[in-house]
Design a protein around this motif. Structure first.
Motif, short mmCIF file in Angstrom:
data_model
loop_
_atom_site.label_atom_id
_atom_site.label_comp_id
_atom_site.label_asym_id
_atom_site.label_seq_id
_atom_site.Cartn_x
_atom_site.Cartn_y
_atom_site.Cartn_z
N GLU A 53 0.80 -1.23 0.00
CA GLU A 53 0.00 0.00 0.00
C GLU A 53 0.83 1.28 0.00
O GLU A 53 1.67 1.48 0.87
CB GLU A 53 -0.91 -0.01 1.22
CG GLU A 53 -1.85 1.18 1.29
CD GLU A 53 -3.03 0.91 2.20
OE1 GLU A 53 -3.98 0.25 1.75
OE2 GLU A 53 -2.98 1.33 3.38
N LYS A 89 0.83 4.62 1.02
CA LYS A 89 0.07 5.41 2.02
C LYS A 89 1.04 6.40 2.64
O LYS A 89 1.74 6.07 3.60
CB LYS A 89 -0.49 4.43 3.07
CG LYS A 89 -1.25 5.10 4.19
CD LYS A 89 -2.07 4.11 5.02
CE LYS A 89 -1.23 3.13 5.83
NZ LYS A 89 -2.03 2.39 6.83
N LYS A 110 -7.95 2.87 -2.63
CA LYS A 110 -8.21 2.84 -1.19
C LYS A 110 -8.79 4.18 -0.77
O LYS A 110 -8.12 5.20 -0.81
CB LYS A 110 -6.88 2.60 -0.49
CG LYS A 110 -6.97 2.08 0.92
CD LYS A 110 -7.77 0.85 0.93
CE LYS A 110 -7.48 -0.18 1.96
NZ LYS A 110 -6.43 0.04 2.87
N PHE A 162 -12.62 6.10 1.21
CA PHE A 162 -13.84 5.90 1.99
C PHE A 162 -15.02 6.28 1.10
O PHE A 162 -15.52 7.41 1.19
CB PHE A 162 -13.78 6.77 3.25
CG PHE A 162 -12.71 6.34 4.20
CD1 PHE A 162 -13.01 5.56 5.31
CD2 PHE A 162 -11.38 6.69 3.98
CE1 PHE A 162 -12.02 5.14 6.18
CE2 PHE A 162 -10.37 6.28 4.85
CZ PHE A 162 -10.69 5.50 5.95
N GLU A 216 -14.71 -4.54 2.58
CA GLU A 216 -13.98 -4.62 3.86
C GLU A 216 -14.93 -4.79 5.03
O GLU A 216 -15.93 -4.08 5.15
CB GLU A 216 -13.16 -3.34 4.05
CG GLU A 216 -12.43 -3.32 5.38
CD GLU A 216 -11.54 -2.09 5.53
OE1 GLU A 216 -10.65 -1.89 4.67
OE2 GLU A 216 -11.74 -1.34 6.49
N ASN A 238 -10.47 -6.32 8.03
CA ASN A 238 -9.58 -5.31 8.60
C ASN A 238 -9.32 -5.63 10.07
O ASN A 238 -10.23 -5.63 10.88
CB ASN A 238 -10.21 -3.91 8.46
CG ASN A 238 -9.18 -2.81 8.69
OD1 ASN A 238 -8.04 -3.08 9.07
ND2 ASN A 238 -9.58 -1.58 8.46
N SER A 294 -4.21 -4.88 7.50
CA SER A 294 -3.75 -4.04 8.63
C SER A 294 -3.01 -4.81 9.71
O SER A 294 -3.37 -5.94 10.06
CB SER A 294 -4.89 -3.29 9.31
OG SER A 294 -5.61 -2.51 8.41
N GLY A 295 -2.00 -4.15 10.25
CA GLY A 295 -1.32 -4.64 11.44
C GLY A 295 -0.32 -5.75 11.19
O GLY A 295 0.19 -6.35 12.14
N GLY A 322 0.62 -1.97 4.61
CA GLY A 322 0.94 -0.57 4.35
C GLY A 322 2.12 -0.08 5.17
O GLY A 322 3.26 -0.02 4.68
N SER A 323 1.86 0.24 6.43
CA SER A 323 2.86 0.91 7.27
C SER A 323 4.20 0.21 7.31
O SER A 323 5.25 0.87 7.23
CB SER A 323 2.33 1.05 8.70
OG SER A 323 1.01 1.53 8.66
O1 LIG Z 1 -0.66 0.10 7.48
P1 LIG Z 1 -1.20 -1.26 7.77
O2 LIG Z 1 -1.45 -1.50 9.22
O3 LIG Z 1 -0.34 -2.34 7.15
O4 LIG Z 1 -2.63 -1.34 7.07
C1 LIG Z 1 -2.81 -1.28 5.67
C2 LIG Z 1 -4.30 -1.18 5.34
O5 LIG Z 1 -4.93 -2.35 5.78
C3 LIG Z 1 -4.93 0.05 6.01
O6 LIG Z 1 -4.30 1.17 5.50
C4 LIG Z 1 -6.43 0.15 5.78
C5 LIG Z 1 -7.32 -0.87 5.87
N1 LIG Z 1 -8.56 -0.43 5.59
C6 LIG Z 1 -8.52 0.87 5.33
C7 LIG Z 1 -9.51 1.76 4.94
C8 LIG Z 1 -9.18 3.03 4.66
C9 LIG Z 1 -7.86 3.48 4.80
C10 LIG Z 1 -6.85 2.62 5.16
C11 LIG Z 1 -7.16 1.30 5.43
#
Ligand SMILES: O=P(O)(O)OC[C@@H](O)[C@@H](O)c1c[nH]c2ccccc12
Length: 268
Positions: free
Chosen positions: A54, A56, A115, A117, A160, A181, A212-213, A234-235
């Motif tokens: 990702e 980001k 990605k 909303f 999601e 998520n 995530s995570g 992402g992170s």
């Molecule tokens: O940075 P991470 O913890 O690896 O996560 C990535 C991604 O899952 C996260 O950015 C994310 C998951 N769902 C979202 C919805 C909107 C914005 C961001 C996200």
């Protein structure tokens, strides 16, 4: 499906307020999408863990921000073996833009996930992408209608979810690509057990993505053992907290490779 905004972290409330005001596109898009499932299959055939890396630049839970060229970051991710990319288009809280996505999708061959909303159908038309994220908790239109509207335009919709109820709603809406998520968008806390809890409830023919995570190769293996067909990271790849004063840092290609090779190399 929509929760009252009282349950949400202030940062998320602010994200949703600006999302509701963001305009859609003027014209309906018609996308010729690169297949995500084919990209996952190609990665598997090649011994790589299917990773969606990702782009980001920052986030409400990140301290720093990466200022380097998103196209270069994206190319480095592909060089590191990423099966697909995710690109934030949310401008106010994640440093994203539709221009970033357009430039990246032109520069790489892998499928690109938008990605953002999205709360309404017209927002699907803001930019072309191969996959589009629909967050079950936040869509204002009916989820099944939005899934269908995304498919009508050629997108592969990724729905999601974070709870059992949202998973059931995603399946009822016809989703065949589901992201769990691990981050709770109410409190912004991460728990990898979320994926482990929900994965057994999804039918086998659904493509499941752990989101995530995921911060270490061991986390990646844990999610794969729990049934993840792909991982969204992402992170840990962007490493925005490790940037120097110029806003650059962390080798994104090597960061990606740590995860794509998590099942073939002995790493901790
Ligand atoms: O940075 P991470 O913890 O690896 O996560 C990535 C991604 O899952 C996260 O950015 C994310 C998951 N769902 C979202 C919805 C909107 C914005 C961001 C996200």
């Amino acid at each position: 499906m929509n929760t009252t905004s009282d349950d949400l972290a202030p940062a998320v409330r602010s994200i949703l307020e600006s999302a509701a005001e963001r305009p859609g596109g003027d014209e309906r898009v018609a996308v010729s999408a690169r297949s995500l499932s084919e990209a996952f299959a190609a990665a598997e055939a090649d011994g790589r863990v299917p990773v969606i890396a990702e782009v980001k630049p920052t986030s409400p839970t990140t301290d720093g921000a990466r200022e380097d060229d998103p196209v270069e970051l994206a190319e480095a991710m592909v060089a590191g073996g990423a099966a697909a990319l995710s690109v934030l288009t949310e401008p106010d809280h994640f440093g994203g833009s539709v221009e970033n996505l357009e430039r990246i999708r032109e520069a790489v061959d892998v499928p690109v996930l938008r990605k953002d909303f999205l709360v309404r159908e017209d927002q699907l038309d803001a930019v072309e992408a191969d996959v589009v994220l629909l967050i079950a908790r936040f869509v204002e239109d009916d989820l099944a209608d939005l899934v269908a509207a995304a498919r009508d335009r050629g997108f592969q919709p990724l729905v999601e979810v974070h709870t059992r109820e949202e998973l059931a709603a995603a399946l009822a809406a016809g989703a065949d690509l589901v992201g769990v998520n691990n981050r709770d968008l109410g409190q912004l806390e991460v728990d990898l057990a979320t994926f482990e809890r929900l994965a057994p409830e999804a039918p086998d023919d659904v493509t499941l993505i752990a989101e995530s995570g995921i911060t270490t190769p061991a986390d990646a293996r844990r999610m794969r053992e729990a049934g993840a067909d792909g991982l969204l990271i992402g992170s840990a790849i962007m490493d925005a907290e490790g940037v120097d004063d110029a806003g650059t840092g962390g080798d994104v290609s090597a960061n990606t490779r740590r995860f794509t090779s998590a099942e073939t190399e002995d790493e901790v």
